[in-house]
Every structure is written in C-alpha cells, then in structure tokens.
Design an enzyme around this catalytic site. Structure first.
Site, PDB file in Angstrom:
ATOM      1  N   GLY A  69       0.698  -1.144   0.159  1.00 29.64           N
ATOM      2  CA  GLY A  69       0.033  -0.245  -0.433  1.00 29.64           C
ATOM      3  C   GLY A  69       1.081   1.417  -0.165  1.00 29.64           C
ATOM      4  N   GLU A  79      10.660  -4.749   0.491  1.00 36.26           N
ATOM      5  CA  GLU A  79      10.405  -4.650   1.902  1.00 36.26           C
ATOM      6  C   GLU A  79       9.997  -6.546   1.607  1.00 36.26           C
ATOM      7  OE1 GLU A  79       6.345  -2.031   2.739  1.00 36.26           O
ATOM      8  OE2 GLU A  79       6.083  -3.799   2.105  1.00 36.26           O
TER       9      GLU A  79
HETATM   10  C1  5RP Z   1       4.095  -1.069   2.588  1.00 34.17           C
HETATM   11  C2  5RP Z   1       3.661  -1.512   2.830  1.00 34.17           C
HETATM   12  C3  5RP Z   1       2.783  -1.452   4.511  1.00 34.17           C
HETATM   13  O1  5RP Z   1       3.127  -2.333   5.328  1.00 34.17           O
HETATM   14  C4  5RP Z   1       1.053  -1.481   4.151  1.00 34.17           C
HETATM   15  O2  5RP Z   1       0.552  -0.968   3.447  1.00 34.17           O
HETATM   16  C5  5RP Z   1       0.209  -1.299   5.934  1.00 34.17           C
HETATM   17  O3  5RP Z   1       0.790   0.807   6.200  1.00 34.17           O
HETATM   18  P1  5RP Z   1      -0.335   1.218   6.987  1.00 34.17           P
HETATM   19  O4  5RP Z   1       1.090   0.726   8.319  1.00 34.17           O
HETATM   20  O5  5RP Z   1       0.273   2.385   7.039  1.00 34.17           O
HETATM   21  O6  5RP Z   1      -0.845   0.949   7.514  1.00 34.17           O
HETATM   22  O7  5RP Z   1       3.317  -2.659   2.634  1.00 34.17           O
HETATM   23  O8  5RP Z   1       4.495  -0.835   1.141  1.00 34.17           O
END
Ligand code: 5RP
Length: 245
Positions: free
Chosen positions: A118, A125
């Site tokens: 997201g 990652e």
């Molecule tokens: C970023 C990610 C994040 O871990 C995922 O989007 C969750 O984000 P948040 O802690 O803001 O809810 O995969 O690429």
C-alpha cells in the site's frame, strides 16, 4: 538476550494488562509498534518496513537505539526517518543476515500470508524480509482477513509491460489500475510503476505468488506468501494479540 522485558506495554492476557475499549486505529498502531520492541535482541540488526504503523515503530526504536547494531531499511522514506533519529542504516547487501524484520501489512490471513505494498515499497520489503530470520508483522485488527484480496493488490511492474499485465489480470477476473501521484504515474524507489488490482479472491496465496511472479515485466507481486509473517502483533480493543504461524 531480548530487550522485551523493558517493553512498557503488557500484552493481552498478561497480569498487568488493562483493556481500553475505545482506542482509535492510530492508538492501536502505536500499541503494536511498541510491543514489537519485545522481539529485538541486543546488538542485532533490525529490518525496518514502511508505512504508518512502521513510522510508530521507528519512533519506539529511537528509545532503544543504543542497544542495537543498526537497521536495514525497506524504503527511502523509512531510511530518512531512521537517520533523522541517528539510527544507523546499513545497505542490505552489506549485511549477511538480519535478526528480525518488523513491518506492517494491508491484509494478513490466519496462515501469516499477507498483502503488502500500500505504501509502494513492496519490492524492497520482500527483499529485506527474505534476508531476515523472522518476520514480525505489526497491524491493527482491521488488517486481519479470512481470504486475501479485498484490499487492491499492489504489483510493481516495468512500465512497458503494464498494459499486458493488466490484460493478464483481467483474465483472472481482476481489474488493474495504474497508481497515480500528483497527476502522473507513481514512481517507486526503484523507478517503476504500481498496478493496483481489485476484484481478486486469493484462496491459494503460494500458487498465486508463484504464477504472477513469472509474468514478464512483474517486478514484485504484493502477495507475501513465501515471505510470510512468523508472528503477527495484532492491535485489538482487548489488547495486543500475538498470533504465531
Ligand atoms: C508499504 C506496506 C505497508 O506495510 C502497508 O501498506 C501497511 O501500511 P500502514 O501501516 O500504513 O497501514 O506494505 O508498502
């Protein structure tokens, strides 16, 4: 030796835990971020993910920074935050292995399989997760699902392949759209594009990740099945629940 005993927050079920049934999502994120300190051992290297939950973890890490050797970061954004606190950040290929990787998720199921990306950092990652001995996912309770796919699946792609990959997802029943930022296609830290795919119901995450990863032009698919979480610290109104997979 774990730093855990110094963690200020008890987990759900521990003697001194007092439930607070009116916590906001932001407070739940703070709670799991602080609980993650329990998983960090002295003088080790910590893998650091990306996102709003991880930002809270980075702030918490600042309080024990002299007890770790340093970090490996999964994004330019997290690197900037770590360095602003004076926490050492090593290049991934400068360290042999990482003790523990702490990161959030967009969705996590009962096997520890996740959707991530997201924040558009999914490729780095997955690389840092692959190099880590243990993946500890920190997430508020809204992220826990039975089947992955309600959250639009992020896929990092080479731009010239985006249209064909969009058609390949359509054949699976998914609608892919190009992620935009400030009126232009978003560029990841790796200079590539992101497709967000809606309408998927991912019942076999390992098979799905295997298939989509082989499509030419796919850099990284945001299903983390091979790099699944070993532990999830789930922030709930009843306290931080520890899920082990
Ligand atoms: C970023 C990610 C994040 O871990 C995922 O989007 C969750 O984000 P948040 O802690 O803001 O809810 O995969 O690429």
């Amino acid at each position: 030796m774990q730093i855990s005993r110094k963690s200020p927050l008890p987990l759900a079920g521990e003697g001194n835990y007092k439930p607070n049934p009116s916590m906001t999502q932001d407070e739940l994120k703070t709670q799991v971020a602080q609980a993650a300190l329990r998983y960090i051992a002295h003088r080790t290297i910590v893998g650091v993910g990306t996102g709003s939950t991880v930002n809270k973890f980075i702030a918490a890490l600042g309080s024990i920074q002299h007890q770790i050797r340093g970090t490996v970061s999964s994004s330019n954004a997290s690197t900037e935050r770590l360095q602003a606190l004076g926490i050492p950040v090593f290049a991934a290929d400068a360290v042999e292995s990482i003790d523990v990787y702490i990161d959030g998720a967009d969705e996590i199921d009962s096997h520890g399989y996740m959707i991530k990306g997201g924040g558009a950092a999914l490729t780095r990652e997955k690389i840092v997760a692959a190099q880590s001995k243990r993946f500890v996912c920190i997430a508020d309770a809204s992220k826990k699902v039975d089947v992955l796919g309600a959250f639009p699946l992020p896929v990092e792609v080479i731009p010239m392949a985006a249209a064909r990959i969009t058609r390949q997802f359509a054949a699976l029943g998914g609608q892919a759209t190009l992620r935009m930022q400030d009126g232009a296609p978003l560029r990841t830290d790796n200079g590539q594009h992101i497709l967000d795919v809606r309408g998927l119901h991912i019942t076999d995450p390992l098979a799905f990740e295997t298939t989509v990863s082989q499509w030419p032009g796919v850099v990284t698919v945001g299903v983390f099945a091979y790099q699944k979480a070993h532990v999830c610290l789930l922030g709930t109104q009843q306290g931080v629940q520890v899920l082990e997979f």
